[in-house]
Scaffold this motif. Structure first.
Motif, PDB file in Angstrom:
ATOM      1  N   THR A   1       0.734  -1.062   0.192  1.00 60.20           N
ATOM      2  CA  THR A   1      -0.289   0.120  -0.217  1.00 60.20           C
ATOM      3  C   THR A   1       0.790   1.139   0.258  1.00 60.20           C
ATOM      4  O   THR A   1       0.698   2.215  -0.680  1.00 60.20           O
ATOM      5  N   GLN A   2       2.389   1.436   0.491  1.00 59.33           N
ATOM      6  CA  GLN A   2       2.871   2.166   0.543  1.00 59.33           C
ATOM      7  C   GLN A   2       2.595   3.423  -0.553  1.00 59.33           C
ATOM      8  O   GLN A   2       2.932   4.717  -0.657  1.00 59.33           O
TER       9      GLN A   2
ATOM     10  N   ALA B   1      -7.157   6.622   6.643  1.00 61.67           N
ATOM     11  CA  ALA B   1      -6.884   5.467   7.045  1.00 61.67           C
ATOM     12  C   ALA B   1      -7.241   4.905   8.682  1.00 61.67           C
ATOM     13  O   ALA B   1      -7.472   3.805   9.182  1.00 61.67           O
ATOM     14  N   LEU B   2      -6.959   6.542   9.763  1.00 58.87           N
ATOM     15  CA  LEU B   2      -7.465   5.959  11.141  1.00 58.87           C
ATOM     16  C   LEU B   2      -8.502   5.273  11.389  1.00 58.87           C
ATOM     17  O   LEU B   2      -8.746   3.947  11.874  1.00 58.87           O
ATOM     18  N   VAL B   3     -10.161   5.597  10.322  1.00 61.68           N
ATOM     19  CA  VAL B   3     -11.143   4.877  10.736  1.00 61.68           C
ATOM     20  C   VAL B   3     -10.672   3.680  10.221  1.00 61.68           C
ATOM     21  O   VAL B   3     -11.549   2.593  11.002  1.00 61.68           O
TER      22      VAL B   3
ATOM     23  N   PHE C   1      -6.340  -4.762   7.749  1.00 60.85           N
ATOM     24  CA  PHE C   1      -5.340  -3.356   8.833  1.00 60.85           C
ATOM     25  C   PHE C   1      -4.305  -3.698   8.206  1.00 60.85           C
ATOM     26  O   PHE C   1      -4.214  -2.390   8.319  1.00 60.85           O
ATOM     27  N   GLY C   2      -3.669  -4.062   7.502  1.00 61.61           N
ATOM     28  CA  GLY C   2      -2.160  -3.816   7.161  1.00 61.61           C
ATOM     29  C   GLY C   2      -2.483  -2.663   5.815  1.00 61.61           C
ATOM     30  O   GLY C   2      -1.845  -1.620   5.444  1.00 61.61           O
ATOM     31  N   VAL C   3      -3.449  -3.159   5.139  1.00 63.40           N
ATOM     32  CA  VAL C   3      -4.003  -1.690   3.995  1.00 63.40           C
ATOM     33  C   VAL C   3      -4.408  -0.587   4.773  1.00 63.40           C
ATOM     34  O   VAL C   3      -3.984   0.898   4.307  1.00 63.40           O
TER      35      VAL C   3
ATOM     36  N   GLY D   1      -1.502   1.129   5.705  1.00 64.93           N
ATOM     37  CA  GLY D   1      -0.506   0.715   4.780  1.00 64.93           C
ATOM     38  C   GLY D   1      -0.950   2.527   4.382  1.00 64.93           C
ATOM     39  O   GLY D   1       0.001   3.256   3.830  1.00 64.93           O
ATOM     40  N   LEU D   2      -1.617   3.187   4.021  1.00 61.87           N
ATOM     41  CA  LEU D   2      -2.696   4.833   4.053  1.00 61.87           C
ATOM     42  C   LEU D   2      -2.112   5.807   4.280  1.00 61.87           C
ATOM     43  O   LEU D   2      -1.580   6.359   4.241  1.00 61.87           O
ATOM     44  N   PHE D   3      -1.578   5.191   5.706  1.00 62.35           N
ATOM     45  CA  PHE D   3      -1.165   6.314   6.608  1.00 62.35           C
ATOM     46  C   PHE D   3       0.144   7.328   6.632  1.00 62.35           C
ATOM     47  O   PHE D   3      -0.041   8.340   6.654  1.00 62.35           O
ATOM     48  N   PRO D   4       1.161   6.621   7.192  1.00 58.81           N
ATOM     49  CA  PRO D   4       2.851   7.112   5.991  1.00 58.81           C
ATOM     50  C   PRO D   4       3.309   8.031   5.785  1.00 58.81           C
ATOM     51  O   PRO D   4       3.286   8.919   6.048  1.00 58.81           O
TER      52      PRO D   4
END
Length: 420
Positions: free
Chosen positions: A58-59, A78-80, A105-107, A110-113
């Protein structure tokens, strides 16, 4: 530091801390999960690695999405989503279902960083960006400590399902704070050079080998981080008879020192104007020696002391893995660059936890800990090949002329070694 930058850093610190709490509580739960589903060490490692497969994949898309829709919006989504999938993990009815929820959960995480990097880049000037990032990334260690403390307390009184259900609400609280308190972006002329001076487009950046060199360096960094984070608790509980409720206390020293050195590494990276080899070579060399000593310690205290020193040395190297690209690129491209680098790092999260468990099954914990020394060796090899300054980085991207590069080299020749 600009007030907008400080406020943004505080909010991102909290968001990253919750990210690591939700991500790392599984490490404490591995023995209980293994007992529930009858898993081998290798299968327990797969529970951790399943997250990293989708997290890593996802990165790069996340960097493109953040550049298109804006970091704050993507970060809140991503948080939600990751809070939802953390909660669903609590109701996993089989090993297969658990793996599916960990992948989803990883997907979400992965949107967050990349969204977080984009958010800060739009609210900071390049000369302060690594210092701000260093403070933010110190939250990883704080989040890891809180994960150990909260997870240990919850597991001591309830089972792993209650633990996941309890921590799933934290991300939703952060969304509320971000929506209410995140300041607006700084003017574009303050946040970095225009894209036409930095390689032009996200596609050009993705095609350039130079950015992938930093990804290799972060892969090497995360080899040590995820090897230790994923398996130290299990090792101490299985080999040293540590009680699960005490895991948070044991991790106190390593996590706090890692938090401090992440801040120091960011500050030094700004002071050195990049030049990651000045930090990475000595710090990774020390980490390699300490990894050789770690499994030979004869007491719990000795293990914790050596693990703390390793965490401190490794923590210095976090921001140098990002230093030159983040100082060189404007908002809109920093998210893409960080996505590539993070992708490289998270590949180690796919490989290392499972391989570590398999090495334990085939040999011993001692051999598994020794194998992590391959990470520092690779980090040193990578940092000696990547460009050390913004000017050289941009030159490798084709955004700076050779004449300009020569002028820089002549003016800096007494202090900066030429980069390969």
């Amino acid at each position: 530091m600009h007030r907008t930058t400080r406020t943004t850093a505080v909010l991102l610190f909290v968001a990253w801390a919750v990210d690591y709490i939700d991500r790392q509580v599984v490490n404490l739960a591995l023995p209980s999960i293994g007992h529930t589903f009858g898993l081998t060490h290798g299968e327990r490692g797969l529970v951790v690695s399943a997250f990293f497969v989708t997290y890593a994949l996802t990165q790069i898309p996340a960097g493109l999405i953040a550049g298109r829709f804006g970091g704050v919006r993507v970060m809140c989504v991503a948080l939600v989503l990751w809070s939802l999938f953390t909660g669903l993990t609590a109701v996993a009815w089989s090993f297969a279902a658990l793996l599916v929820f960990r992948c989803l959960f990883g997907v979400a995480q992965g949107l967050f960083p990349a969204a977080a990097v984009d958010t800060l880049s739009r609210r900071s000037v390049p000369a302060q960006r690594l210092t701000a990032n260093g403070w933010i990334q110190s939250s990883n260690a704080v989040g890891g400590l809180l994960a150990a403390v909260l997870g240990g307390l919850l597991l001591a009184h309830w089972d792993w399902r209650v633990m996941f259900a309890a921590v799933s609400v934290l991300g939703l609280l952060v969304v509320v704070a971000v929506r209410r308190r995140m300041p607006g972006a700084l003017p574009a002329e303050q946040t970095g050079p225009p894209p036409e001076r930095t390689g032009g487009s996200a596609a050009a950046l993705l095609r350039s080998p130079v950015i992938w060199g930093f990804a290799v360096m972060f892969f090497a960094y995360d080899t040590v981080v995820w090897g230790l984070n994923s398996w130290s608790a299990s090792y101490l509980m299985e080999e040293r008879a540590l009680k699960v409720a005490d895991a948070g206390l044991v991790s106190l020293g390593p996590t706090l020192l890692a938090a401090v050195t992440a801040i120091v590494g960011g500050r030094l990276s700004d002071r050195f104007e990049g030049r990651p080899r000045r930090i990475v070579v000595p710090a990774m060399s020390a980490a390699a020696v300490l990894l050789a000593v770690l499994p030979l310690t004869g007491s719990l205290t000795g293990f914790v002391v050596v693990a703390t020193l390793i965490s401190g040395a490794i923590g210095l190297c976090y921001m140098p893995c990002f230093s030159v690209p983040l100082r060189s690129l404007p908002p809109g491209l920093t998210g893409v660059a960080s996505g590539v680098i993070l992708f490289g790092g998270q590949l180690s999260g796919i490989v290392v936890p499972t391989l570590f468990g398999q090495v334990v099954d085939a040999f011993s914990y001692r051999v598994a800990f020794w194998s992590l020394a391959l990470g520092p060796a690779l980090a040193v090899a990578a940092v000696l090949r990547v460009p050390q300054t913004s000017r050289r980085f941009l030159a490798r991207l084709g955004a700076v002329t050779d004449d300009t590069l020569v002028k820089e080299d002549d003016s800096d020749a007494s202090t900066v070694p030429h980069s390969a």
